[in-house]
Design an enzyme around this catalytic site. Structure first.
Site: not given
Length: 399
Positions: A210-211
């Site tokens: 994920n970011y």
């Protein structure tokens, strides 16, 4: 907590790294500090006093006397005025003069008269830094009670590669701020903090992730350490590194690894703050070789990762405090309350991707602290300020 009301003398010497002092000064001023620059004659060959004066709103001091009116610049008054002195960059020549007490310029006399803590950020060529005389001078300055902020390794102005690069301004700023604002509210407490993403391997070159940047978790770690806690920081893949010496960092990659590390540390911790963005699913099998694209469609079987918050909540003993994070896209408060109840959390930090400037990748965040009975919303702030708000709430309500 910020540096409002603090007075900082920034000393600049004749190094190519002098340009970095501008960013350091900007960080101090932005955080509320009043900054006075003292620069050596050689330092003015690398950066102009006009630039530095514009950043600080104060005339730059270089000589013992102002050239036009003969005004004497009192190094004694500066030594009494300052809450800290930061010499960045500090050359080998200035190190030698400081260690030997050779007061032949305004910067050295100011240093010798300084009553406040002194931080030294060396910057020089690789072989100059490694030279026995330089190392002996650094040891002597440490023995005098000065804090040496070690240079880093990298590509140097001489085109050599090695240790000698001045530490980055952001890290110098954080170290000085930490020293000036440290308190004892969490002294004797061990705080577990999880941060960053997890990477769940598909094959040797691909993963599910994920970011998350880890910025929120690292800011929380610094905030807790500043208040006297011993912090055990468990972080997924990120380029960040902690500054405070009271933070122990454990690097992990996957959710399973984070579960193992967090469970082990939780057994002896007083507080856990689970800010990591842990992947909810991981591949059922990890391919030993890179998966080739031989069809238009590929199916990937996923299984749920271990629920770290729920596991720690189930084993929570009397007196332990467990804080969770929730990043929601809809029904934010309802989902946060459900998570709070199911996972036995004491309170939860809620943020929404619908809030501009909040969430992954930003330096800011907008949170609501949710307990079983109340919600406490906060405006958009820097992640460092959000971290202080969270720890203020923790100390006030639970400790």
């Amino acid at each position: 907590m910020d540096l409002k009301g603090k007075h900082i003398v920034v000393g600049i010497t004749g190094s190519i790294a002098a340009y970095k002092a501008c960013e350091l000064i900007r960080l101090f001023v932005k955080d509320g500090a009043e900054v006075q620059v003292v620069i050596t004659p050689a330092g003015k060959e690398f950066i102009t006093p006009v630039t530095l004066s514009a950043l600080t709103s104060h005339p730059v001091i270089s000589d013992f006397f102002a050239q036009r009116d003969g005004t004497w610049h009192s190094h004694v008054e500066l030594g009494l005025w300052a809450d800290a002195m930061v010499i960045a960059p500090c050359t080998a020549s200035t190190l030698g003069k400081m260690a030997g007490g050779i007061a032949d310029n305004m910067l050295i006399t100011t240093y010798l008269a300084m009553k406040a803590p002194v931080f030294i950020a060396p910057a020089m060529d690789r072989d100059m830094y490694a030279h026995p005389s330089t190392q002996a001078n650094l040891d002597k300055l440490r023995s005098y009670g000065n804090t040496v902020i070690e240079p880093t390794e990298g590509f140097l102005a001489s085109k050599l590669i090695g240790k000698g690069r001045m530490e980055e301004p952001q890290n110098i700023f954080l170290q000085v701020k930490t020293a000036l604002l440290s308190t004892s509210e969490l002294k004797g407490k061990t705080v577990l903090i999880t941060a960053g993403p997890t990477y769940e391997k598909i094959d040797p070159v691909r993963f599910i992730g994920n970011y998350s940047s880890g910025k929120m978790g690292f800011a929380l770690a610094e905030a807790c350490a500043m208040r006297g806690a011993h912090v055990e920081l468990v972080s997924g893949p990120t380029s960040l590194r902690p500054v405070h010496p009271g933070i122990s960092l454990t690097h992990i990659e996957s959710a399973a690894q984070m579960m193992e590390a967090a469970s082990r540390i939780w057994a002896g911790a007083d507080v856990a703050i689970l800010s990591a963005a842990v992947a909810d699913f991981t591949p059922a099998e990890t391919a030993a070789q890179k998966i080739k694209r031989n069809t238009r469609q590929q199916t990937l079987d996923l299984v749920a990762t271990p629920d770290i918050a729920a596991t720690l909540g189930q084993s929570k003993r009397a007196g332990q405090i467990l804080v969770g994070f929730a990043l929601e896209t809809h029904d934010e408060l309802h989902n946060a309350q459900e998570k709070l109840r199911k996972k036995h959390l004491d309170f939860i930090v809620l943020n929404s991707l619908q809030d501009k400037g909040a969430g992954f990748g930003y330096d800011t965040n907008k949170v609501t602290l949710v307990t079983s009975t109340e919600e406490y919303p906060f405006p958009l702030k820097s992640k460092a300020e959000v971290a202080q708000d969270i720890i203020d709430f923790l100390c006030t309500k639970y400790l």
